[in-house]
Design a protein around this motif. Sequence first.
Motif, PDB file in Angstrom:
ATOM      1  N   SER A 248       0.850  -1.188   0.000  1.00  0.00           N
ATOM      2  CA  SER A 248       0.000   0.000   0.000  1.00  0.00           C
ATOM      3  C   SER A 248       0.884   1.236   0.000  1.00  0.00           C
ATOM      4  CB  SER A 248      -0.921   0.004   1.222  1.00  0.00           C
ATOM      5  OG  SER A 248      -0.168  -0.021   2.426  1.00  0.00           O
ATOM      6  N   ASP A 249       0.310   2.377  -0.360  1.00  0.00           N
ATOM      7  CA  ASP A 249       1.075   3.612  -0.450  1.00  0.00           C
ATOM      8  C   ASP A 249       1.422   4.123   0.943  1.00  0.00           C
ATOM      9  OD1 ASP A 249       0.607   3.266  -3.084  1.00  0.00           O
ATOM     10  OD2 ASP A 249      -0.774   4.947  -3.326  1.00  0.00           O
TER      11      ASP A 249
ATOM     12  N   ASN B 226       5.162  -3.461  -3.669  1.00  0.00           N
ATOM     13  CA  ASN B 226       4.367  -3.344  -4.887  1.00  0.00           C
ATOM     14  C   ASN B 226       3.180  -2.406  -4.735  1.00  0.00           C
ATOM     15  OD1 ASN B 226       2.655  -4.914  -3.345  1.00  0.00           O
ATOM     16  ND2 ASN B 226       2.928  -6.781  -4.561  1.00  0.00           N
ATOM     17  N   GLY B 227       3.279  -1.441  -3.812  1.00  0.00           N
ATOM     18  CA  GLY B 227       2.289  -0.372  -3.785  1.00  0.00           C
ATOM     19  C   GLY B 227       2.474   0.553  -4.978  1.00  0.00           C
ATOM     20  N   GLU B 228       1.582   1.504  -5.129  1.00  0.00           N
ATOM     21  CA  GLU B 228       1.688   2.445  -6.241  1.00  0.00           C
ATOM     22  C   GLU B 228       2.672   3.570  -5.949  1.00  0.00           C
ATOM     23  OE1 GLU B 228       0.329   2.233  -9.293  1.00  0.00           O
ATOM     24  OE2 GLU B 228      -0.338   0.238  -8.680  1.00  0.00           O
ATOM     25  N   ASN B 229       2.861   3.902  -4.669  1.00  0.00           N
ATOM     26  CA  ASN B 229       3.743   5.021  -4.312  1.00  0.00           C
ATOM     27  C   ASN B 229       4.284   4.793  -2.906  1.00  0.00           C
ATOM     28  OD1 ASN B 229       5.099   7.454  -4.217  1.00  0.00           O
ATOM     29  ND2 ASN B 229       3.280   8.652  -3.737  1.00  0.00           N
ATOM     30  N   VAL B 230       5.423   4.135  -2.822  1.00  0.00           N
ATOM     31  CA  VAL B 230       6.074   3.863  -1.546  1.00  0.00           C
ATOM     32  C   VAL B 230       7.368   4.669  -1.498  1.00  0.00           C
ATOM     33  CG1 VAL B 230       7.137   2.099  -0.093  1.00  0.00           C
ATOM     34  CG2 VAL B 230       5.075   1.565  -1.415  1.00  0.00           C
ATOM     35  N   VAL B 231       7.606   5.356  -0.375  1.00  0.00           N
ATOM     36  CA  VAL B 231       8.780   6.208  -0.231  1.00  0.00           C
ATOM     37  C   VAL B 231       9.627   5.714   0.933  1.00  0.00           C
ATOM     38  CG1 VAL B 231       9.610   8.551   0.214  1.00  0.00           C
ATOM     39  CG2 VAL B 231       7.538   8.198  -1.155  1.00  0.00           C
ATOM     40  N   PHE B 232      10.902   5.479   0.640  1.00  0.00           N
ATOM     41  CA  PHE B 232      11.892   5.194   1.672  1.00  0.00           C
ATOM     42  C   PHE B 232      12.801   6.409   1.756  1.00  0.00           C
ATOM     43  CE2 PHE B 232      10.707   1.085  -0.156  1.00  0.00           C
ATOM     44  CZ  PHE B 232      10.340   0.372   0.976  1.00  0.00           C
ATOM     45  N   THR B 233      12.843   7.051   2.905  1.00  0.00           N
ATOM     46  CA  THR B 233      13.590   8.293   3.030  1.00  0.00           C
ATOM     47  C   THR B 233      14.179   8.395   4.425  1.00  0.00           C
ATOM     48  OG1 THR B 233      13.475  10.688   2.611  1.00  0.00           O
ATOM     49  CG2 THR B 233      11.608   9.681   3.773  1.00  0.00           C
TER      50      THR B 233
ATOM     51  N   ASN C 146      11.954  -7.849  -4.664  1.00  0.00           N
ATOM     52  CA  ASN C 146      11.151  -7.310  -5.761  1.00  0.00           C
ATOM     53  C   ASN C 146      10.614  -5.952  -5.321  1.00  0.00           C
ATOM     54  OD1 ASN C 146       9.354  -6.696  -7.795  1.00  0.00           O
ATOM     55  ND2 ASN C 146       8.488  -8.749  -7.931  1.00  0.00           N
ATOM     56  N   ILE C 147      11.152  -4.887  -5.895  1.00  0.00           N
ATOM     57  CA  ILE C 147      10.789  -3.521  -5.511  1.00  0.00           C
ATOM     58  C   ILE C 147      10.177  -2.831  -6.717  1.00  0.00           C
ATOM     59  CG2 ILE C 147      11.615  -1.342  -4.555  1.00  0.00           C
ATOM     60  CD1 ILE C 147      14.056  -2.857  -3.488  1.00  0.00           C
ATOM     61  N   GLN C 148       8.925  -2.410  -6.578  1.00  0.00           N
ATOM     62  CA  GLN C 148       8.191  -1.750  -7.651  1.00  0.00           C
ATOM     63  C   GLN C 148       7.696  -0.383  -7.171  1.00  0.00           C
ATOM     64  OE1 GLN C 148       7.525  -3.314 -10.713  1.00  0.00           O
ATOM     65  NE2 GLN C 148       8.463  -5.284 -10.159  1.00  0.00           N
TER      66      GLN C 148
END
Length: 490
Positions: free
Chosen positions: A70-71, A91-98, A118-120
């Motif tokens: 999930s986003d 595999n969410g639509e908008n995942v941010v790692f910061t 697997n990173i999408q």
Amino acid sequence: MKKFLLSLLANISVIAMLSAQGYTTPDTGVTYSLDDLVTLSPSTISVSGSTYTLVDELIISASDTLLIDSDLALEIGENLLITIFGNFTVNGENVVFTAIDPTMPYEGFRFEQLSDINIQNATIEYGGGLRVLTETFTINNCLVTNNVSGVSTGSVISLLRGRAQITNNTITFNDTAAISSGANSEVSAYIFNNYIEGNNKDNSNRPQINMGTTMEDEPLEIIQNTIIGDRTLDQVGGIAVSNFVDGFINVIIDDNVIKDNRYGLTVVGGNSFAYIRNNIIEDNDSQNSPNLGGSGISLNSSTSDMEVIASGNEIRRNLWGITVIGSASINLGDNDENIGENVFSENGNGGVIYALYNNTSNAISAMHNCWDEENTPNTLADAEAVIVHENDISSLGLVTFDPVNCGFLSVDEITQNTISIYPNPTSGQLTLSNNMSFNQMNVYSLDGKLIMQKALKIGENAMFLELNSGIYLLELNGENTKATKKLVIN
């Protein structure tokens, strides 16, 4: 008393080390979400809305899975490392790692051998990069930007083994190179359709894609990428594939755009085979020192077992067009299997044009090329004037460049510049506009299997392609024209 104090200090050190380890999943074959980890270890990770905060190190054990579908945003504390021994799926639509604080980057991600990654559709920023020790690694449609040297020191995506899949990403403005592999790692990655710009901000003597040896029976594939340099970073090249050990190079470098780097691309070392085809290699002269680099294509080997086949490349405004050094060799066109059709224009330094410098004793076949795009059609004298070989220095090998050919240029310009294909990616609905010359479209899978054929008309073509999700190649054919385009089906 002294022994007691020493024992006490040792115990305190052990306790401190254990506390610094954060949370490790139990290795019981369970799939975890970030919410699960919040429940299991609230001192390690917390959540507010769709923002999660990691304040201690996280380890996913060998039989466990971390699934992010999930986003959300995961903010990570300074110098913290996420280590995956098991499975990691994003595999969410908008995942941010910061980073919690972008001025205090986290250490990055370490993907251990035998992990499954697997990173999408993710953004990965302000960390220490991805250290990929596993054979099973996919990163697709991600933004990887503004990372520093951390767990990954050679590049932001550092590979050790296997057939990594690095596709459709934007990799920009990282302190280290974009993608690399170890000198003797035998990595045959698939690097496809990535936009790569301004990496290696540390300005070390490394290209943006910096690969070592490959598998012998599986090629390293660097295809349809755009690799743009920052001209202020005058040590940074475009692509290098090097055999500095007793290894093997098997590489395909096709359909890339390589601009504004210190040099375009280089293949170094013997026991090597390379296809270099249909690349646009322009303005790679940022260091502006012809004694140190600036070639569109540079080949260098101390042994005679290098085979490079180059065709359809457009090589313009580099300090040198192609340089062949030591005992290296290249086939730039012959009367058998290589069509040639390389284009050279305005490559030179010191007021002299250098399309090809054969600085070896090897004979080179270089037929059917356009040696001076600014002076078309070419004559044999035009070609001779921009090639350095036996006719200029008797110890050098002879370059055979007869016949010359600039007649294919107008076909290429029609092929590459007029037709538009949209939307891309698509769920299947597709429009081809400005079709001026193609009457048939063949759809191929990436392994070369013909999936379907479509008739085309001049002008605009609207159609629906019933295809499974994935990446396909569209081959467009006319009477005297041909082009290949990439299509992504969602």
